[in-house]
Design a protein around this motif. Sequence first.
Motif, short mmCIF file in Angstrom:
data_model
loop_
_atom_site.label_atom_id
_atom_site.label_comp_id
_atom_site.label_asym_id
_atom_site.label_seq_id
_atom_site.Cartn_x
_atom_site.Cartn_y
_atom_site.Cartn_z
N ASP A 222 0.82 -1.21 0.00
CA ASP A 222 0.00 0.00 0.00
C ASP A 222 0.86 1.26 0.00
O ASP A 222 0.43 2.30 -0.48
N ARG A 223 2.04 1.15 0.58
CA ARG A 223 2.97 2.28 0.60
C ARG A 223 4.38 1.74 0.70
O ARG A 223 4.61 0.60 1.14
N VAL A 224 5.34 2.56 0.28
CA VAL A 224 6.75 2.21 0.40
C VAL A 224 7.44 3.30 1.22
O VAL A 224 7.25 4.50 0.95
N LEU A 225 8.21 2.89 2.21
CA LEU A 225 9.07 3.80 2.96
C LEU A 225 10.50 3.62 2.46
O LEU A 225 10.96 2.50 2.30
N PHE A 226 11.18 4.74 2.22
CA PHE A 226 12.55 4.70 1.75
C PHE A 226 13.48 5.16 2.86
O PHE A 226 13.28 6.23 3.46
N LEU A 227 14.50 4.34 3.13
CA LEU A 227 15.50 4.67 4.14
C LEU A 227 16.82 5.05 3.48
O LEU A 227 17.20 4.47 2.46
N ALA A 228 17.52 5.99 4.09
CA ALA A 228 18.89 6.34 3.70
C ALA A 228 19.60 6.86 4.94
O ALA A 228 19.04 7.67 5.69
N ASP A 229 20.81 6.37 5.18
CA ASP A 229 21.60 6.81 6.32
C ASP A 229 20.85 6.70 7.64
O ASP A 229 20.95 7.55 8.51
N GLY A 230 20.05 5.63 7.79
CA GLY A 230 19.37 5.38 9.04
C GLY A 230 18.13 6.21 9.28
O GLY A 230 17.60 6.21 10.39
N ARG A 231 17.66 6.91 8.25
CA ARG A 231 16.47 7.75 8.39
C ARG A 231 15.45 7.44 7.31
O ARG A 231 15.82 7.06 6.20
N ILE A 232 14.19 7.63 7.65
CA ILE A 232 13.15 7.54 6.63
C ILE A 232 13.13 8.88 5.90
O ILE A 232 12.86 9.92 6.49
N VAL A 233 13.43 8.85 4.61
CA VAL A 233 13.60 10.08 3.84
C VAL A 233 12.50 10.30 2.81
O VAL A 233 12.42 11.37 2.21
N ASP A 234 11.65 9.30 2.59
CA ASP A 234 10.59 9.47 1.62
C ASP A 234 9.54 8.41 1.84
O ASP A 234 9.80 7.35 2.44
N GLU A 235 8.34 8.68 1.37
CA GLU A 235 7.22 7.74 1.44
C GLU A 235 6.44 7.81 0.14
O GLU A 235 6.18 8.90 -0.38
N MET A 236 6.07 6.66 -0.41
CA MET A 236 5.32 6.61 -1.64
C MET A 236 4.04 5.81 -1.44
O MET A 236 4.10 4.59 -1.25
N PRO A 237 2.88 6.45 -1.45
CA PRO A 237 1.62 5.70 -1.40
C PRO A 237 1.29 5.13 -2.76
O PRO A 237 1.71 5.65 -3.79
N ARG A 238 0.53 4.03 -2.78
CA ARG A 238 0.08 3.40 -4.01
C ARG A 238 1.23 3.25 -5.02
O ARG A 238 1.16 3.78 -6.13
N PRO A 239 2.28 2.54 -4.65
CA PRO A 239 3.47 2.47 -5.51
C PRO A 239 3.24 1.63 -6.77
O PRO A 239 2.42 0.72 -6.79
N THR A 240 3.98 1.98 -7.79
CA THR A 240 4.11 1.13 -8.98
C THR A 240 5.57 0.73 -9.10
O THR A 240 6.46 1.40 -8.56
N ALA A 241 5.83 -0.37 -9.79
CA ALA A 241 7.20 -0.85 -9.91
C ALA A 241 8.09 0.20 -10.58
O ALA A 241 9.23 0.42 -10.15
N SER A 242 7.59 0.85 -11.63
CA SER A 242 8.41 1.83 -12.34
C SER A 242 8.70 3.06 -11.48
O SER A 242 9.82 3.58 -11.48
N ALA A 243 7.71 3.50 -10.70
CA ALA A 243 7.92 4.66 -9.84
C ALA A 243 8.92 4.34 -8.73
O ALA A 243 9.78 5.17 -8.39
N VAL A 244 8.84 3.13 -8.16
CA VAL A 244 9.78 2.73 -7.12
C VAL A 244 11.19 2.64 -7.70
O VAL A 244 12.16 3.10 -7.09
N LEU A 245 11.31 2.05 -8.89
CA LEU A 245 12.63 1.93 -9.52
C LEU A 245 13.24 3.31 -9.77
O LEU A 245 14.43 3.53 -9.50
N ASP A 246 12.44 4.26 -10.26
CA ASP A 246 12.95 5.61 -10.49
C ASP A 246 13.42 6.26 -9.20
O ASP A 246 14.46 6.94 -9.17
N ARG A 247 12.66 6.04 -8.12
CA ARG A 247 13.05 6.63 -6.84
C ARG A 247 14.35 6.02 -6.33
O ARG A 247 15.22 6.73 -5.81
N MET A 248 14.50 4.71 -6.48
CA MET A 248 15.73 4.06 -6.04
C MET A 248 16.93 4.53 -6.87
O MET A 248 18.03 4.73 -6.34
N LYS A 249 16.74 4.73 -8.17
CA LYS A 249 17.83 5.25 -9.01
C LYS A 249 18.24 6.65 -8.55
O LYS A 249 19.43 6.99 -8.57
N ALA A 250 17.27 7.45 -8.14
CA ALA A 250 17.59 8.79 -7.65
C ALA A 250 18.41 8.73 -6.37
O ALA A 250 19.35 9.51 -6.18
N PHE A 251 18.09 7.76 -5.49
CA PHE A 251 18.88 7.60 -4.27
C PHE A 251 20.30 7.19 -4.59
O PHE A 251 21.27 7.67 -3.99
#
Length: 258
Positions: A222-251
């Motif tokens: 239902d949602r994805v939490l993104f962690l970096a350096d021990g912190r939650i830095v972003d949240e994505m509701p209603r994720p799609t695979a392509s949107a998650v992949l783009d966000r991970m590439k940005a990280f």
Amino acid sequence: MSPTAVPTTPRTGAVVARATGLSKVYGAGETRVTALDAVDVAFRRGEFTAIMGPSGSGKSTLMHCMAGLDTVSSGSVRIGDTELSALGDRQLTRLRRDKVGFVFQAFNLLPTLTALENITLPMDIAGRRPDPEWLQEIVNALGLSGRLAHRPNQLSGGQQQRVAVARALTSRPEIVFADEPTGNLDSRAGAELLGFLGESVRALDQTVVMVTHDPVAASYADRVLFLADGRIVDEMPRPTASAVLDRMKAFEAHGRTS
């Protein structure tokens, strides 16, 4: 420069588990490593959450602390209204047994027990009998009907993973934590497992928290939490695979340039 932490709070539904100001530090002096840095997060009933982030971002540490499998350095972790740091070892063991399901990446099956005995072991220890209809539904959904009498060394890695998932769900815990649950499954079996976890959330108001590196697996949440350096830095509701992949590439790009 590290990304700014993003606090995540529930929008609807009862909170099943919550961390407030959660920090976890390993070592001291020059060997000191901050695995989690003042994390605020809540997981609510009837919600499927995926946790993603670069290697070393604190994903598994967060899950272990939330499940009471690791102690915290500071801050608070609650399952329901129960503060985990206030519990003794015996009380913590009872809480994990009764209210928390955990799917380990390494399965953690007992080699001398059959698949069925591994599945029902936590309830056997608690002196409780599993609901036979629910147990059968889980076994059927995970394709284990013909493997219940087999011991772990007679099962493939994927079958062992499914046994571990069945064990976590059989007692109908308050919350299920899953560490890379599809890591040893082929794409079809992985999709079936993720579909089953999603159905347990929708139909049974189950709460599932999953660590994964796979954008396709994360898209079932239902949602994805993104962690970096021990912190939650972003949240994505209603994720799609392509949107998650783009966000991970940005990280990853941020990590190379920071």
